[in-house]
Design a protein around this motif. Structure first.
Motif, PDB file in Angstrom:
ATOM      1  N   ASN A   3      -2.737  -5.713  -0.845  1.00  0.00           N
ATOM      2  CA  ASN A   3      -3.873  -6.595  -1.112  1.00  0.00           C
ATOM      3  C   ASN A   3      -4.200  -6.562  -2.595  1.00  0.00           C
ATOM      4  O   ASN A   3      -3.607  -5.789  -3.367  1.00  0.00           O
ATOM      5  CB  ASN A   3      -5.075  -6.255  -0.222  1.00  0.00           C
ATOM      6  N   GLU A   4      -5.102  -7.397  -2.990  1.00  0.00           N
ATOM      7  CA  GLU A   4      -5.501  -7.577  -4.392  1.00  0.00           C
ATOM      8  C   GLU A   4      -5.850  -6.254  -5.068  1.00  0.00           C
ATOM      9  O   GLU A   4      -5.323  -5.923  -6.127  1.00  0.00           O
ATOM     10  CB  GLU A   4      -6.727  -8.515  -4.415  1.00  0.00           C
ATOM     11  N   LEU A   5      -6.672  -5.470  -4.372  1.00  0.00           N
ATOM     12  CA  LEU A   5      -7.123  -4.211  -4.963  1.00  0.00           C
ATOM     13  C   LEU A   5      -5.957  -3.270  -5.235  1.00  0.00           C
ATOM     14  O   LEU A   5      -5.874  -2.628  -6.268  1.00  0.00           O
ATOM     15  CB  LEU A   5      -8.109  -3.518  -4.024  1.00  0.00           C
ATOM     16  N   GLU A   6      -5.057  -3.232  -4.239  1.00  0.00           N
ATOM     17  CA  GLU A   6      -3.910  -2.328  -4.373  1.00  0.00           C
ATOM     18  C   GLU A   6      -3.034  -2.725  -5.554  1.00  0.00           C
ATOM     19  O   GLU A   6      -2.557  -1.873  -6.312  1.00  0.00           O
ATOM     20  CB  GLU A   6      -3.087  -2.332  -3.076  1.00  0.00           C
ATOM     21  N   VAL A  23       3.588  -1.092  -2.120  1.00  0.00           N
ATOM     22  CA  VAL A  23       4.254  -1.274  -0.829  1.00  0.00           C
ATOM     23  C   VAL A  23       3.713  -2.544  -0.171  1.00  0.00           C
ATOM     24  O   VAL A  23       2.506  -2.731  -0.057  1.00  0.00           O
ATOM     25  CB  VAL A  23       4.008  -0.048   0.067  1.00  0.00           C
ATOM     26  N   PHE A  69      -8.818   4.807 -16.371  1.00  0.00           N
ATOM     27  CA  PHE A  69      -9.509   3.681 -15.750  1.00  0.00           C
ATOM     28  C   PHE A  69     -10.278   4.101 -14.503  1.00  0.00           C
ATOM     29  O   PHE A  69     -11.338   3.607 -14.205  1.00  0.00           O
ATOM     30  CB  PHE A  69      -8.511   2.581 -15.366  1.00  0.00           C
ATOM     31  N   SER A  70      -9.693   5.027 -13.772  1.00  0.00           N
ATOM     32  CA  SER A  70     -10.287   5.351 -12.480  1.00  0.00           C
ATOM     33  C   SER A  70     -11.427   6.362 -12.577  1.00  0.00           C
ATOM     34  O   SER A  70     -12.227   6.474 -11.666  1.00  0.00           O
ATOM     35  CB  SER A  70      -9.196   5.855 -11.535  1.00  0.00           C
ATOM     36  N   ALA A 101       8.525  -1.419   3.475  1.00  0.00           N
ATOM     37  CA  ALA A 101       8.679  -0.034   3.931  1.00  0.00           C
ATOM     38  C   ALA A 101      10.054   0.482   3.521  1.00  0.00           C
ATOM     39  O   ALA A 101      11.070  -0.001   3.975  1.00  0.00           O
ATOM     40  CB  ALA A 101       8.528   0.035   5.447  1.00  0.00           C
ATOM     41  N   THR A 102      10.045   1.457   2.644  1.00  0.00           N
ATOM     42  CA  THR A 102      11.306   1.822   2.007  1.00  0.00           C
ATOM     43  C   THR A 102      12.082   2.838   2.811  1.00  0.00           C
ATOM     44  O   THR A 102      11.516   3.715   3.429  1.00  0.00           O
ATOM     45  CB  THR A 102      11.052   2.444   0.615  1.00  0.00           C
ATOM     46  N   TYR A 131      -4.880  -1.943  -8.808  1.00  0.00           N
ATOM     47  CA  TYR A 131      -4.928  -0.493  -8.960  1.00  0.00           C
ATOM     48  C   TYR A 131      -3.564   0.038  -9.407  1.00  0.00           C
ATOM     49  O   TYR A 131      -3.470   0.894 -10.282  1.00  0.00           O
ATOM     50  CB  TYR A 131      -5.327   0.147  -7.626  1.00  0.00           C
ATOM     51  N   TYR A 177       4.556   2.337  -7.453  1.00  0.00           N
ATOM     52  CA  TYR A 177       5.122   1.541  -6.363  1.00  0.00           C
ATOM     53  C   TYR A 177       4.015   0.689  -5.765  1.00  0.00           C
ATOM     54  O   TYR A 177       2.872   1.135  -5.670  1.00  0.00           O
ATOM     55  CB  TYR A 177       5.616   2.448  -5.242  1.00  0.00           C
ATOM     56  N   ASP A 211      -6.174   8.884 -15.345  1.00  0.00           N
ATOM     57  CA  ASP A 211      -7.603   8.915 -14.995  1.00  0.00           C
ATOM     58  C   ASP A 211      -8.490   8.236 -16.026  1.00  0.00           C
ATOM     59  O   ASP A 211      -9.687   8.472 -16.086  1.00  0.00           O
ATOM     60  CB  ASP A 211      -8.095  10.360 -14.800  1.00  0.00           C
ATOM     61  N   PRO A 235       2.945  -4.918   2.969  1.00  0.00           N
ATOM     62  CA  PRO A 235       2.067  -5.932   2.372  1.00  0.00           C
ATOM     63  C   PRO A 235       0.963  -5.262   1.560  1.00  0.00           C
ATOM     64  O   PRO A 235       0.477  -4.219   1.934  1.00  0.00           O
ATOM     65  CB  PRO A 235       1.501  -6.610   3.613  1.00  0.00           C
TER      66      PRO A 235
END
Lengths: 248, 580
Positions: A110-113, A106, A132-133, A87-88, A116, A104, A130, A108
């Protein structure tokens, strides 16, 4: 297709272990794990790197920002990088912002984040957001590589390995020496982004790598390429012949 | 010695003619009347008429002024000029300016009606100036005229004056003759005052010649007559003369008696003078007292004015002070009001914080306690090597830790939000990815609870928000949905896209739902839910509070739809455009 090479700059072993684990699971190649600014610079020069993930605080100091500044200062070797932060505080964030990071993560996370964030960073770095997404695309084209999202995995293909691109409706067949695969990209975009000194369009549906051409047979409207591949040469694109020095 | 005393007597007799003459003047009504009658023909001249009236009243200065004015008008007739000069001469004479008087008299014509009177005045002047021969000359000129011709001059006065002149010239036989004549005339007229003078003068005449035997009876006569009059000066003179005479006769007791008498009369005169002086002094004193009083009054007035001014200024100052204090008081009241409301707010916030603290610490305590007991159980279970049970316990542990972690996370974010320390950057976000990222952490719990989770949002849906705060919002909403949904339930995340500016994100569950009171309570600002009927599942309300704050900060809106027993829809509207 090759893996994406990632440099991890993180001083805490459990954090870097977790990161490396997730990255490996997702078919990324770890170029190296640095725990300090010095190590990071060494790896940066020694290894092949596609993207760097940098923790802002290294051993209690914001050395991560210093390393980002170092990357920014590379004239030819500029690479995309992502800041990893807990948390910055606004102050640190404002300083980090000056290095123009592409993303960035942040803690904790997870894998997806994480994945992504990497994808998002590459999109932004090459100015093809846009890609890939979005629903109808999965490829980013740079001067050297195609970054392709295959399912969950992100891969890259060196453009010099491509022999032939066969366009079919909304997708393209990419044919390299070793493999053949499909990417989702519009013809307009691929023509716009591919290096025109390397690739020529020979037909409504074919784009060929000039260096891979073995023989052009105008009377058959045929171009023979390496690895026994061939492409059609239509009349509209026949001026390709003039681009080669021909023996007279 | 003798000479000196004689001289002393002489001084007395020099005074005598003056006295005499003044008597003459006093009796000059006849003469004055004559002047008035004879000059009526000139009454048409206003200045002369005025001069005449002043003349009658013996206002000599005014008489002089008006006669001068009359003289300066050129139309005056010669007879009128004569009158003017005559009157002026008399005025100067009365003022003892003899030189001017003589000049004025000289300007009259020789045939002037009052020429004789004029000569009488001139004689008197000569006598006063001790030019006795000259005086005799003037007097002799008119001596022979009858009383009618003399127009008010009494013959006896002329005789008396001539006698006086001779006396001064020490021509005693002549003097005796004239004085005797005048005494005879005075006696005839029974004019007491003048008779005393005549007797005195006659006595002096004899006394001068050492004819004491003849002199003394006259002195005594004069003294006796003087006693009958009211004239202190006469009484004094005669007494003095008697005293001197008795002294010369060596009859000292008598002399002393006369002297005493003389002293008495002197005192009387002095007394009169003293009385006068006293009166003057008294008057002066009175004036001074009055002036003092005036000064005092003035000072008092001044003081009063000053006092009044002081009152006025004090009143003004007081008024101003009153106004200022009123203003300050009102300001103070206003401020107090503000402070009071702020205090109330603060008290409320403080109470909320305290409540929050107790709930959070209570929650954390029970979480940690649960892990403690669970760990103990785990240890004993490991000994029995019942790994299936170990697995269950571990899963239980992790879910407890997850709950505690979420609580702490919210607490941290809340603190950051309150202190505005956190970074906040609105950017374009692909909703579906963010939902996937958040839901990824709940995978295990969803599986464990056998809940179906569905994200049907298209990749095209984009909102503008701060990524981290949106994640916090989603985390809490999904967490709630999982909490309040029974096993085998379903959680669906989708969007409603009717609004051109806002994208409505809906998180729908098939959970227990909530009643209207709870719903409204949740949507209220600054409300923290206490634990209620659902001991285990209703939390602090901190999560919801955080959600609302974050949504507001992201320029979004929040609403809830719920039906008890059927499920809940949590709806978050977020802007589709970059807010300006």
């Amino acid at each position: 297709m090759e893996n994406i090479n990632v440099l991890v700059v993180e001083d805490k072993p459990e954090q870097s272990t977790k990161l490396v684990e997730i990255l490996k699971e997702n078919n990324f190649t770890i170029s190296g794990t640095a725990t300090s600014f010095r190590e990071a610079v060494d790896i940066f020069y020694a290894q092949n790197i596609d993207i760097a993930i940098i923790d802002i605080f290294l051993n209690g100091r914001p050395d991560g920002i210093a390393f980002a500044e170092f990357i920014d200062a590379q004239p030819n070797g500029l690479k995309p990088f992502i800041f990893l932060t807990s948390a910055t505080s606004r102050e640190i964030f404002n300083r980090a912002k000056l290095t123009k990071p592409y993303g960035y993560i942040v803690k904790p996370f997870n894998e997806l984040e994480l994945i992504y964030a990497i994808e998002n960073t590459i999109e932004k770095f090459y100015g093809q957001e846009d890609s890939f997404s979005a629903e109808d695309e999965n490829t980013i084209i740079s001067d050297d590589n195609l970054f392709i999202k295959k399912g969950k995995a992100l891969k890259k293909v060196n453009v010099d390995d491509i022999i032939l691109i066969e366009v079919e409706e909304k997708y393209c067949n990419i044919i390299t020496e070793k493999e053949k695969f499909v990417i989702l990209i519009s013809l307009v975009k691929i023509l716009d982004l591919l290096d025109t000194t390397k690739f020529y369009r020979t037909h409504r549906n074919f784009i060929v790598n000039i260096r891979k051409i073995e023989e052009i047979i105008p009377q058959d409207n045929l171009i023979l390429l390496e690895g026994n591949h061939s492409a059609t040469l239509s009349g509209k694109y026949k001026d390709i012949i003039n681009k080669f020095r021909t023996l007279k | 010695m003798y000479f000196a005393e004689k001289k002393y007597l002489l001084i007395l007799f020099i005074l005598a003619p003056v006295l005499l003459f003044s008597q003459k003047a006093a009796q000059s009504n006849v003469f004055t009347q004559q002047v008035l009658d004879k000059s009526t023909k000139f009454d048409t001249n206003p200045y002369f008429a005025k001069a005449k009236s002043f003349f009658v009243e013996k206002e000599w200065d005014s008489t002089l002024v008006y006669t001068m004015k009359e003289l300066s008008t050129k139309t005056t007739k010669s007879e009128l000029t004569d009158y003017c000069h005559f009157i002026r001469g008399i005025s100067f004479y009365e003022k003892k300016v003899f030189k001017e008087a003589i000049k004025e008299f000289a300007k009259t014509a020789d045939d002037f009606e009052f020429h004789n009177n004029l000569l009488m005045y001139l004689g008197s002047i000569a006598l006063e100036q001790e030019q006795f021969t000259k005086a005799i000359g003037y007097f002799k000129k008119i001596e022979t005229f009858s009383e009618q011709e003399l127009l008010g001059i009494k013959k006896k006065n002329i005789e008396h004056n001539i006698g006086l002149c001779y006396l001064h010239l020490k021509q005693f036989p002549e003097a005796e003759k004239y004085l005797n004549e005048s005494v005879r005339l005075h006696e005839k007229d029974k004019d007491t005052l003048e008779l005393v003078g005549a007797y005195g003068d006659l006595a002096s005449l004899y006394y001068e010649q050492y004819k004491d035997a003849e002199a003394i009876p006259y002195f005594e006569k004069a003294y006796g007559l003087a006693k009958t009059t009211n004239d202190f000066l006469l009484k004094q003179h005669t007494a003095n003369n008697m005293a001197v005479v008795e002294e010369h006769r060596k009859n000292y007791p008598k002399s002393i008696q006369y002297y005493k008498e003389y002293m008495i009369w002197t005192d009387s005169i002095n007394d009169q003078e003293k009385l006068y002086a006293l009166g003057q002094a008294e008057q002066k004193a009175t004036v001074e007292i009055k002036q003092k009083e005036v000064a005092v009054l003035k000072a008092e007035n001044k003081a009063k004015q000053a006092e009044l001014d002081t009152y006025l200024y004090s009143a003004i100052i007081l008024f101003v002070m009153f106004g200022v204090s009123m203003y300050l008081y009102r300001e103070k009241v206003k401020r107090n009001k503000i402070i009071n409301t702020q205090k109330e707010d603060l008290d409320e916030l403080n109470a909320t914080k305290d409540k929050l603290f107790s709930i959070v610490s209570h929650d954390l305590r029970s979480s940690v306690n649960a892990i403690k007991t669970s760990n103990k159980k785990l240890m004993t279970t490991i000994e029995t090597k019942d790994f299936h049970k170990v697995g269950n316990l571990l899963q239980n542990n992790s879910s407890i830790v997850n709950g505690a972690y979420n609580l702490l996370d919210n607490l941290l974010n809340w603190a950051l939000l309150q202190t505005k320390q956190t970074r906040f950057e609105i950017s374009k976000l692909r909703l579906t990815s963010i939902i996937d990222h958040v839901a990824y952490n709940y995978k295990a719990i969803l599986t464990d609870k056998e809940l179906k989770f569905e994200n049907t949002i298209s990749k095209k849906e984009v909102v503008y928000a701060d990524q981290e705060s949106l994640k916090i919002i989603l985390r809490n909403l999904i967490d709630n949905a999982i909490k309040f949904t029974n096993p085998n339930g379903k959680i669906t995340v989708y969007t409603h896209n009717d609004d051109p500016d806002f994208c409505q994100l809906i998180i729908e569950d098939t959970g227990i739902g909530m009643n209207e009171t709870t719903r409204l309570e949740l949507l209220k600002d600054t409300t923290l839910l206490a634990k209620k009927q659902h001991e285990d599942i209703i939390g602090t309300g901190l999560g919801m509070q955080l959600c609302k704050s974050m949504i507001k900060k992201n320029n979004g809106t929040f609403s809830i739809e719920s039906e008890l027993g059927k499920g809940t829809k949590m709806m978050v509207s977020l802007p589709k455009m970059m807010p300006s």
